[in-house]
Write a protein that holds these residues in place. Structure first.
Motif, mmCIF file in Angstrom:
data_model
loop_
_atom_site.group_PDB
_atom_site.id
_atom_site.type_symbol
_atom_site.label_atom_id
_atom_site.label_comp_id
_atom_site.label_asym_id
_atom_site.label_seq_id
_atom_site.Cartn_x
_atom_site.Cartn_y
_atom_site.Cartn_z
ATOM 1 N N LEU A 1 0.816 -0.935 -0.252
ATOM 2 C CA LEU A 1 0.355 0.212 -0.113
ATOM 3 C C LEU A 1 0.446 1.101 0.017
ATOM 4 O O LEU A 1 1.706 1.178 0.658
ATOM 5 C CB LEU A 1 -0.459 0.225 1.257
ATOM 6 N N GLU A 2 0.307 2.275 -0.723
ATOM 7 C CA GLU A 2 1.062 3.573 -0.519
ATOM 8 C C GLU A 2 0.468 4.830 -0.371
ATOM 9 O O GLU A 2 -0.915 4.527 -0.965
ATOM 10 C CB GLU A 2 2.101 3.800 -2.030
ATOM 11 N N GLY A 3 0.480 5.668 -0.035
ATOM 12 C CA GLY A 3 -0.340 6.757 0.224
ATOM 13 C C GLY A 3 -0.532 7.985 -0.718
ATOM 14 O O GLY A 3 0.871 8.361 -1.630
ATOM 15 N N ARG A 4 -1.771 8.708 -1.997
ATOM 16 C CA ARG A 4 -1.886 9.343 -3.059
ATOM 17 C C ARG A 4 -2.181 10.471 -2.588
ATOM 18 O O ARG A 4 -3.120 10.572 -1.384
ATOM 19 C CB ARG A 4 -2.157 8.821 -4.339
ATOM 20 N N GLY A 5 -1.899 11.193 -2.620
ATOM 21 C CA GLY A 5 -3.388 13.059 -3.072
ATOM 22 C C GLY A 5 -2.562 13.648 -1.803
ATOM 23 O O GLY A 5 -1.033 13.276 -1.013
ATOM 24 N N ARG A 6 -3.298 14.429 -0.978
ATOM 25 C CA ARG A 6 -2.469 15.354 -0.460
ATOM 26 C C ARG A 6 -2.140 14.653 0.816
ATOM 27 O O ARG A 6 -3.439 13.997 1.543
ATOM 28 C CB ARG A 6 -3.502 16.774 0.131
ATOM 29 N N PHE A 7 -1.475 15.132 1.427
ATOM 30 C CA PHE A 7 -0.776 14.712 2.986
ATOM 31 C C PHE A 7 -1.966 15.937 4.146
ATOM 32 O O PHE A 7 -1.154 16.799 3.746
ATOM 33 C CB PHE A 7 0.374 14.668 3.246
ATOM 34 N N HIS A 8 -2.572 15.411 5.108
ATOM 35 C CA HIS A 8 -3.716 15.867 5.896
ATOM 36 C C HIS A 8 -2.667 16.332 6.876
ATOM 37 O O HIS A 8 -2.731 15.491 8.311
ATOM 38 C CB HIS A 8 -4.675 15.446 6.419
ATOM 39 N N ALA A 9 -1.543 17.007 7.420
ATOM 40 C CA ALA A 9 -0.685 17.454 8.194
ATOM 41 C C ALA A 9 -1.437 17.832 9.575
ATOM 42 O O ALA A 9 -1.095 17.826 10.361
ATOM 43 C CB ALA A 9 0.679 18.414 7.890
ATOM 44 N N GLU A 10 -2.432 19.132 9.257
ATOM 45 C CA GLU A 10 -3.680 18.747 10.305
ATOM 46 C C GLU A 10 -4.171 17.516 11.309
ATOM 47 O O GLU A 10 -3.932 18.001 12.622
ATOM 48 C CB GLU A 10 -5.029 19.358 9.572
ATOM 49 N N ILE A 11 -4.561 16.706 10.758
ATOM 50 C CA ILE A 11 -4.844 15.478 11.387
ATOM 51 C C ILE A 11 -3.345 15.246 12.121
ATOM 52 O O ILE A 11 -3.052 14.221 13.186
ATOM 53 C CB ILE A 11 -5.731 14.866 10.431
ATOM 54 N N TRP A 12 -2.634 14.909 11.321
ATOM 55 C CA TRP A 12 -1.535 14.130 12.005
ATOM 56 C C TRP A 12 -0.815 15.151 12.766
ATOM 57 O O TRP A 12 -0.577 14.356 13.969
ATOM 58 C CB TRP A 12 -0.671 14.140 10.873
ATOM 59 N N VAL A 13 -1.028 16.368 13.476
ATOM 60 C CA VAL A 13 -0.523 17.373 14.005
ATOM 61 C C VAL A 13 -0.645 16.366 15.428
ATOM 62 O O VAL A 13 -1.010 16.325 16.897
ATOM 63 C CB VAL A 13 -0.168 18.185 13.396
ATOM 64 N N LEU A 14 -2.733 16.831 14.978
ATOM 65 C CA LEU A 14 -3.805 16.299 16.087
ATOM 66 C C LEU A 14 -3.369 14.872 16.760
ATOM 67 O O LEU A 14 -3.964 14.438 17.606
ATOM 68 C CB LEU A 14 -5.470 16.401 15.700
ATOM 69 N N SER A 15 -2.861 13.830 15.964
ATOM 70 C CA SER A 15 -2.773 12.601 16.563
ATOM 71 C C SER A 15 -1.892 12.843 17.378
ATOM 72 O O SER A 15 -1.971 11.629 18.401
ATOM 73 C CB SER A 15 -2.556 11.625 15.129
ATOM 74 N N TRP A 16 -1.144 13.473 17.098
ATOM 75 C CA TRP A 16 0.538 13.652 18.329
ATOM 76 C C TRP A 16 -1.034 13.514 20.357
ATOM 77 O O TRP A 16 0.351 13.299 21.037
ATOM 78 C CB TRP A 16 1.167 14.466 18.415
ATOM 79 N N LEU A 17 -1.775 14.143 19.840
ATOM 80 C CA LEU A 17 -2.708 14.532 20.769
ATOM 81 C C LEU A 17 -3.479 12.855 21.603
ATOM 82 O O LEU A 17 -3.620 12.808 22.676
ATOM 83 C CB LEU A 17 -3.435 15.566 20.983
ATOM 84 N N GLY A 18 -2.674 12.121 20.912
ATOM 85 C CA GLY A 18 -3.675 10.704 21.166
ATOM 86 C C GLY A 18 -4.879 10.425 20.569
ATOM 87 O O GLY A 18 -6.081 9.581 20.788
ATOM 88 N N ILE A 19 -5.106 11.182 19.993
ATOM 89 C CA ILE A 19 -6.510 11.223 19.020
ATOM 90 C C ILE A 19 -6.434 10.314 18.249
ATOM 91 O O ILE A 19 -6.045 9.980 17.474
ATOM 92 C CB ILE A 19 -7.018 12.650 18.493
ATOM 93 N N ASN A 20 -7.642 9.287 18.099
ATOM 94 C CA ASN A 20 -7.873 8.090 17.055
ATOM 95 C C ASN A 20 -9.001 8.449 16.066
ATOM 96 O O ASN A 20 -10.191 8.368 16.525
ATOM 97 C CB ASN A 20 -8.505 6.659 18.002
ATOM 98 N N PHE A 21 -8.741 8.828 14.701
ATOM 99 C CA PHE A 21 -8.976 8.623 13.813
ATOM 100 C C PHE A 21 -10.031 7.662 13.235
ATOM 101 O O PHE A 21 -10.963 8.277 12.209
ATOM 102 C CB PHE A 21 -8.791 10.091 12.764
ATOM 103 N N ALA A 22 -9.457 6.629 13.178
ATOM 104 C CA ALA A 22 -10.391 5.464 12.640
ATOM 105 C C ALA A 22 -11.537 5.479 12.367
ATOM 106 O O ALA A 22 -12.474 5.028 11.281
ATOM 107 C CB ALA A 22 -9.632 3.776 12.976
ATOM 108 N N SER A 23 -12.083 6.125 13.184
ATOM 109 C CA SER A 23 -13.930 5.344 13.812
ATOM 110 C C SER A 23 -14.418 6.890 13.341
ATOM 111 O O SER A 23 -15.759 6.914 12.987
ATOM 112 C CB SER A 23 -14.719 5.616 15.513
ATOM 113 N N CYS A 24 -14.087 7.851 12.719
ATOM 114 C CA CYS A 24 -14.249 9.160 12.064
ATOM 115 C C CYS A 24 -15.052 8.661 10.591
ATOM 116 O O CYS A 24 -14.518 8.364 10.142
ATOM 117 C CB CYS A 24 -13.815 10.262 11.857
ATOM 118 N N SER A 25 -15.326 9.771 10.489
ATOM 119 C CA SER A 25 -16.526 9.904 8.976
ATOM 120 C C SER A 25 -15.244 10.865 8.127
ATOM 121 O O SER A 25 -14.691 11.879 8.584
ATOM 122 C CB SER A 25 -17.950 9.797 8.283
ATOM 123 N N LYS A 26 -15.852 10.497 6.482
ATOM 124 C CA LYS A 26 -15.027 11.558 5.665
ATOM 125 C C LYS A 26 -15.174 13.098 6.320
ATOM 126 O O LYS A 26 -14.521 14.069 6.279
ATOM 127 C CB LYS A 26 -15.238 11.221 4.386
#
Length: 702
Positions: free
Chosen positions: A565-590
């Motif tokens: 697998l590989e990532g394509r398109g825009r990398f969402h740096a905002e989500i990446w930064v917030l994930s440092w706070l321990g937030i799990n985004f797997a259950s989120c909708s688009k």
């Protein structure tokens, strides 16, 4: 008789339009112009030209295609990708006044004056060159895709590779339509392979005679010629012509499309009723109410950093003309956007799922619904809509480059030298937009950049207008940090193989199997699922996984389900930064992911600005007294009277304290007067009128 798939009548109309536009630019260019005349039309434009200038520069066919494409994908709620600006319109009543009272030529000049920093003025000019790449690309892409859709190859002319791509696309759409009801294991594997190939842009539903690169270059050169000749005055005059054509291209598909469907009742018979919801649910749309709210907040911060804001307001003969012209042009655009949304609904009814590229909606509908002559008029309208935006933008960006980058580096030249350099920059800026048009495969990606990226400078401009304590150091630090997060990382990470293959960054949301309740369509009655159209029935609906950090997560080899697998398109740096706070985004909708990104983009700059300003040196008081003195001084009838009033305000800042909401504080928010309340309140009433029109559009024929 045809030429590359177009009737000669259509080609003739396009040629006539191009000749007229260039002639107008040449006629205006004959008049002797200084810098203020070239970049601000001499500050002499009245309400008529202000109306069309604001309508034209804010309206282009990539917005029409953006609205229609998202309505086609998401239903009526998808129009909020563009229609969120409706809720921002009343604020133009104040921003237009502030820019006219600033009495400057560019926003770079504003940053230089407010913060005593040529660096910030130059940084904003450089930033706008980045936006020119993105914005120009969107405009070229719509015009190019419309032209491509109008000049298709016959299937007998396909190469073997083109034929295979089209066949695979049709197979993919067939499997996609059946996926919610369940596929056999072999079909599911084939569907996933084709989904990966589609995400990569390898599947094509249409092959065209038009070479996009050749079209883009020719198109850019035409705009460059008349704009270089006449400057901002040429943009204003041609926008009056182009504004009429914008209305024509926005409206002409609607009656023919509705007639073919049997009116609004026929439209509802073919389009699921959940597609008519103004605010989509997280189960059926990427634009839930909270997503729209987040986009509104982000765009509110961004709008003040739009480069044409200063010259469009500054070109008006007085501030009331600027305010009325701005609001009139903007609200007229909001009304026209209703027709763009309706075109998207008609496209659902006519082509549901059959289009490989929703960006081609205008071209496909034009080719199938219109006739020779009308097709040419549509193409002229699409070209005019883009030109009316690109001409004003290119002049604004040219002024920024000349005044805030070139002049500080090479001062002491004649005014004619700087004007000549500015004309050359117009051509450079217009041609540079071709780069993003070639390398970006989606209008949606470009639109989403424009919602949040200008917030990098929008936040310090808003705060700089109202808060004395905002420091130069805070703004420089915030701009560098936010530009890195919003622009550098999102584009750099996907280019680095080690990052786009990093397992932790390839996380996706959980797939969701759900059921939606919707009114039965004619096809449901025919299939025996309902007794009558409109009867409430339950249908299975699958929400596919979506990338959390990358726009898409795909297989390196679509034919091998075990490939990496590989990532394509825009990398969402905002989500990446917030994930440092321990937030799990797997259950989120688009919809939730998009909302999170936009809230972060809007609010994070203010956190930085307040925090850093608290312990850094403020700007010199005399400079601030002069800056805020201008903002509280209405534009006078003559230049002499105006200069005198500005000088008095600068020398006696204490006289302005009584008009502040918080006298004696660092907050420079003025106490609103009758004109402020009347204009702002009246604007919100007009917002309500437009919303009623939108509601009626959704309900007609239901």
């Amino acid at each position: 008789m045809t030429l590359i798939g177009l009737h000669v009548v259509d080609v003739a109309l396009i040629c006539i339009y191009v000749v007229v536009i260039i002639w107008v630019g040449r006629a205006i260019g004959r008049k002797k112009q200084d810098a203020e005349g070239f970049y601000l039309a001499g500050r002499k434009l009245g309400k008529f030209y202000q109306f069309f200038l604001n309508f034209g520069h804010s309206t282009d066919s990539n917005q029409a295609a953006g609205v229609s494409r998202e309505v086609y994908r998401q239903g009526l709620g998808g129009m909020w990708i563009q229609y969120l600006v409706l809720f921002l319109t009343p604020f133009y009543w104040f921003t237009t006044m502030l820019y006219r009272r600033a009495r400057l030529i560019t926003i770079g000049d504003l940053l230089t004056e407010r913060f005593d920093s040529k660096f910030l003025g130059g940084a904003f000019a450089a930033f706008c060159l980045v936006l020119a790449l993105i914005g120009g690309g969107a405009s070229y892409m719509v015009a190019g895709k419309t032209m491509m859709a109008l000049t298709p190859k016959a299937e007998s002319e396909y190469t073997a590779e083109e034929a295979a791509s089209v066949t695979a696309f049709r197979e993919f759409r067939n499997l996609q339509n059946r996926a919610a009801s369940g596929l056999e294991p072999a079909e599911q594997a084939r569907y996933e392979e084709l989904q990966d190939r589609f995400d990569r842009g390898e599947l094509r539903g249409l092959v065209s005679h038009t070479d996009p690169l050749v079209f883009y270059i020719g198109y850019a050169l035409v705009i460059a010629v008349y704009t270089m000749l006449g400057g901002f005055a040429a943009a204003a005059v041609t926008d009056a012509i182009q504004g009429t054509l914008i209305v024509v291209f926005s409206v002409m598909l609607i009656p023919i499309g509705l007639h073919q469907l049997g009116g609004f009742e026929g439209l509802h018979a073919r389009v699921p009723d959940y597609m008519f919801e103004l605010f989509g649910s997280a189960a059926t749309s990427e634009y839930a109410w909270y997503t729209i709210l987040a986009m509104v907040v982000a765009n509110l911060i961004s709008i003040i950093a739009a480069a044409p804001m200063m010259p469009t307001a500054g070109s008006a003969k007085d501030e009331m003309t600027a305010r009325i012209g701005m609001l009139g042009g903007m609200f007229f655009k909001r009304f026209i956007m209703l027709f763009w949304a309706l075109a998207g609904l008609i496209a659902i009814a006519l082509y549901a799922g059959a289009l490989e590229d929703p960006d081609q909606i205008w071209g496909v509908m034009t080719r199938q619904l219109l006739f020779p002559g009308a097709i040419g008029l549509m193409l002229v309208g699409v070209l005019a809509a883009n030109m009316s935006s690109l001409d004003a933008l290119s002049v604004s960006y040219s002024a920024l480059v000349v005044r805030n980058l070139y002049q500080p580096l090479r001062g002491g030249q004649t005014e004619q030298h700087y004007l000549t350099f500015g004309r050359v920059m117009i051509a450079v800026i217009l041609l540079s937009g071709i780069v993003s048009a070639i390398y970006s495969d989606s209008l949606l990606t470009l639109f989403q950049y424009f919602i949040s990226l200008p917030a990098v400078f929008g936040a310090p401009i808003w705060l700089g207008f109202v808060w004395r304590r905002l420091t130069k150091t805070a703004v420089i630090a915030q701009v560098l940090i936010c530009f890195t997060l919003y622009a550098v990382i999102p584009n750099a990470f996907p280019a680095i193989e080690a990052i786009r293959s990093q397992p932790a960054l390839l996380a996706e949301t959980d797939p969701v199997e759900t059921t939606i309740v919707t009114g039965a369509l004619q096809e449901d009655v025919d299939a025996g699922l309902a007794d009558r159209m409109g009867e409430g029935i339950r249908k299975p609906h699958r929400i596919e996984p979506t990338g959390i950090y990358f726009e898409d997560v795909v297989r390196t080899d679509p034919a091998d389900p075990n490939s990496r697998l590989e990532g394509r398109g825009r990398f969402h740096a905002e989500i990446w930064v917030l994930s440092w706070l321990g937030i799990n985004f797997a259950s989120c909708s688009k919809a939730q992911l998009v909302a999170t990104r936009f809230f972060f983009d809007a609010l994070f700059p203010f956190v930085l600005l307040f925090a850093i300003s608290a312990f850094t040196k403020p700007v010199d008081k005399r400079r601030l007294d002069r800056f805020y003195g201008k903002l509280r001084t209405p534009v006078q009838a003559t230049p002499e009277e105006d200069d005198e009033a500005v000088e008095r305000a600068a020398e006696h800042p204490e006289e302005g304290e009584h008009s502040k909401l918080l006298p004696g504080s660092n907050w420079e928010v003025r106490r609103p007067d009758k004109v402020d309340v009347g204009g702002f309140g009246g604007s919100w009433l007009l917002v309500g009128v437009v919303l009623v029109c939108l509601w009626l559009l959704a309900k007609m024929g239901s």
